[in-house]
Write a protein that holds these residues in place. Structure first.
Motif, PDB file in Angstrom:
ATOM      1  N   ASP A 167       0.836  -1.202   0.000  1.00  0.00           N
ATOM      2  CA  ASP A 167       0.000   0.000   0.000  1.00  0.00           C
ATOM      3  C   ASP A 167       0.866   1.245   0.000  1.00  0.00           C
ATOM      4  OD1 ASP A 167      -2.881   1.072   0.424  1.00  0.00           O
ATOM      5  OD2 ASP A 167      -1.652   2.182   1.861  1.00  0.00           O
ATOM      6  N   HIS A 168       1.815   1.286   0.936  1.00  0.00           N
ATOM      7  CA  HIS A 168       2.714   2.436   0.981  1.00  0.00           C
ATOM      8  C   HIS A 168       3.988   2.110   1.745  1.00  0.00           C
ATOM      9  CE1 HIS A 168       0.259   3.026   4.689  1.00  0.00           C
ATOM     10  NE2 HIS A 168       1.402   3.441   5.214  1.00  0.00           N
ATOM     11  N   ILE A 169       4.952   2.983   1.570  1.00  0.00           N
ATOM     12  CA  ILE A 169       6.194   2.916   2.334  1.00  0.00           C
ATOM     13  C   ILE A 169       6.223   4.162   3.202  1.00  0.00           C
ATOM     14  CG2 ILE A 169       8.721   2.883   2.185  1.00  0.00           C
ATOM     15  CD1 ILE A 169       8.357   1.318  -0.424  1.00  0.00           C
ATOM     16  N   GLN A 186      10.696   4.009   7.736  1.00  0.00           N
ATOM     17  CA  GLN A 186      10.256   3.692   9.089  1.00  0.00           C
ATOM     18  C   GLN A 186       9.352   2.465   9.107  1.00  0.00           C
ATOM     19  OE1 GLN A 186       6.980   4.700  10.788  1.00  0.00           O
ATOM     20  NE2 GLN A 186       7.669   4.535  12.906  1.00  0.00           N
ATOM     21  N   HIS A 187       8.496   2.324   8.104  1.00  0.00           N
ATOM     22  CA  HIS A 187       7.646   1.140   8.037  1.00  0.00           C
ATOM     23  C   HIS A 187       7.211   0.854   6.603  1.00  0.00           C
ATOM     24  CE1 HIS A 187       4.451   4.281   8.427  1.00  0.00           C
ATOM     25  NE2 HIS A 187       3.733   3.456   7.705  1.00  0.00           N
ATOM     26  N   ILE A 188       6.735  -0.379   6.409  1.00  0.00           N
ATOM     27  CA  ILE A 188       6.170  -0.784   5.125  1.00  0.00           C
ATOM     28  C   ILE A 188       4.740  -1.209   5.403  1.00  0.00           C
ATOM     29  CG2 ILE A 188       6.279  -2.535   3.284  1.00  0.00           C
ATOM     30  CD1 ILE A 188       9.309  -2.471   3.622  1.00  0.00           C
ATOM     31  N   ALA A 189       3.818  -0.814   4.535  1.00  0.00           N
ATOM     32  CA  ALA A 189       2.409  -1.139   4.757  1.00  0.00           C
ATOM     33  C   ALA A 189       1.871  -2.004   3.629  1.00  0.00           C
ATOM     34  CB  ALA A 189       1.581   0.134   4.869  1.00  0.00           C
ATOM     35  N   LEU A 190       1.251  -3.111   4.029  1.00  0.00           N
ATOM     36  CA  LEU A 190       0.606  -3.999   3.065  1.00  0.00           C
ATOM     37  C   LEU A 190      -0.906  -3.821   3.154  1.00  0.00           C
ATOM     38  CD1 LEU A 190       2.620  -7.304   3.691  1.00  0.00           C
ATOM     39  CD2 LEU A 190       2.995  -5.588   1.895  1.00  0.00           C
ATOM     40  N   ILE A 204       3.993   6.817  -1.301  1.00  0.00           N
ATOM     41  CA  ILE A 204       5.042   7.177  -0.361  1.00  0.00           C
ATOM     42  C   ILE A 204       4.346   7.976   0.736  1.00  0.00           C
ATOM     43  CG2 ILE A 204       7.148   8.545  -0.011  1.00  0.00           C
ATOM     44  CD1 ILE A 204       7.589   6.088  -1.817  1.00  0.00           C
ATOM     45  N   GLU A 205       4.531   7.565   1.985  1.00  0.00           N
ATOM     46  CA  GLU A 205       3.947   8.298   3.112  1.00  0.00           C
ATOM     47  C   GLU A 205       5.087   8.962   3.877  1.00  0.00           C
ATOM     48  OE1 GLU A 205       2.467   5.895   6.398  1.00  0.00           O
ATOM     49  OE2 GLU A 205       1.172   7.517   7.103  1.00  0.00           O
ATOM     50  N   LEU A 206       5.124  10.273   3.855  1.00  0.00           N
ATOM     51  CA  LEU A 206       6.108  10.997   4.660  1.00  0.00           C
ATOM     52  C   LEU A 206       5.494  11.260   6.018  1.00  0.00           C
ATOM     53  CD1 LEU A 206       7.572  13.595   2.132  1.00  0.00           C
ATOM     54  CD2 LEU A 206       8.332  11.253   2.610  1.00  0.00           C
ATOM     55  N   LEU A 260       5.980  -3.503  10.303  1.00  0.00           N
ATOM     56  CA  LEU A 260       5.017  -3.798   9.244  1.00  0.00           C
ATOM     57  C   LEU A 260       3.620  -3.334   9.647  1.00  0.00           C
ATOM     58  CD1 LEU A 260       4.914  -5.207   6.458  1.00  0.00           C
ATOM     59  CD2 LEU A 260       4.297  -7.294   7.667  1.00  0.00           C
ATOM     60  N   GLU A 261       3.026  -2.536   8.777  1.00  0.00           N
ATOM     61  CA  GLU A 261       1.656  -2.065   8.975  1.00  0.00           C
ATOM     62  C   GLU A 261       0.755  -2.847   8.029  1.00  0.00           C
ATOM     63  OE1 GLU A 261       1.222   2.201   8.287  1.00  0.00           O
ATOM     64  OE2 GLU A 261      -0.808   1.900   7.560  1.00  0.00           O
ATOM     65  N   LEU A 262      -0.388  -3.274   8.526  1.00  0.00           N
ATOM     66  CA  LEU A 262      -1.414  -3.833   7.647  1.00  0.00           C
ATOM     67  C   LEU A 262      -2.519  -2.801   7.584  1.00  0.00           C
ATOM     68  CD1 LEU A 262      -1.614  -7.501   9.022  1.00  0.00           C
ATOM     69  CD2 LEU A 262      -0.180  -6.614   7.159  1.00  0.00           C
TER      70      LEU A 262
HETATM   71 ZN    ZN Z   1       1.789   3.936   7.193  1.00  0.00          ZN
END
Ligand code: ZN
Length: 138
Positions: free
Chosen positions: A8-10, A81-85, A55-57, A131-133
């Motif tokens: 979804d985003h980084i 900082q995190h990766i979101a699936l 990209i999430e800042l 890891l974010e879901l």
């Molecule tokens: Zn996020």
């Protein structure tokens, strides 16, 4: 059961949204605007790409923000900082992973930025990745 639908985003910790955002704009990406998530003590700026990944800042919006801690640990610099699936069923994902013994930071989905429900898994369970879901709020 649940399904992972894609990245979804980084999430990138930033010292300054405008300054760091200016770099992503050099790549032709445009911000959809800023949003503060009070209970997470962050202000975010999303830069979508054409395939839907973003990209999430993230900058700290209050004292004790996880972004403040990340930047401190990272020698005063930002970074990934995190990766979101994206998942099809966040509640099911958390129940399933918990049953499999995966350590969760969030036992229940909570409201994140960008109109999504989110939950974080513990980096110890993921071998070092925060890891974010996430799942869009219907
Ligand atoms: Zn996020």
């Amino acid at each position: 059961m649940f399904k992972v639908l894609g990245v979804d985003h980084i999430g990138i910790a930033a010292t300054d949204l405008k300054e760091v955002g200016a770099f992503w704009e050099l790549l032709g990406l445009k911000s959809t605007g800023e949003e503060t998530v009070t209970d997470q003590k962050v202000t975010t700026g999303f830069y979508p790409t054409p395939n839907g990944s973003e990209i999430e800042l993230l900058v700290a919006s209050a004292e004790g923000s996880p972004i403040e801690k990340f930047i401190e640990k990272n020698g005063g610099r930002g970074g990934i900082q995190h990766i979101a699936l994206l998942v099809d069923d966040l509640e099911a994902a958390l129940a399933d992973l918990k049953a499999k013994g995966v350590r969760l930071i969030d036992e229940k989905p909570r409201k994140g930025a960008g109109g999504k429900m989110i939950a974080f898994l513990h980096p110890k369970a993921t071998h070092g990745v925060l890891l974010e879901l996430c799942q869009p709020i219907e």
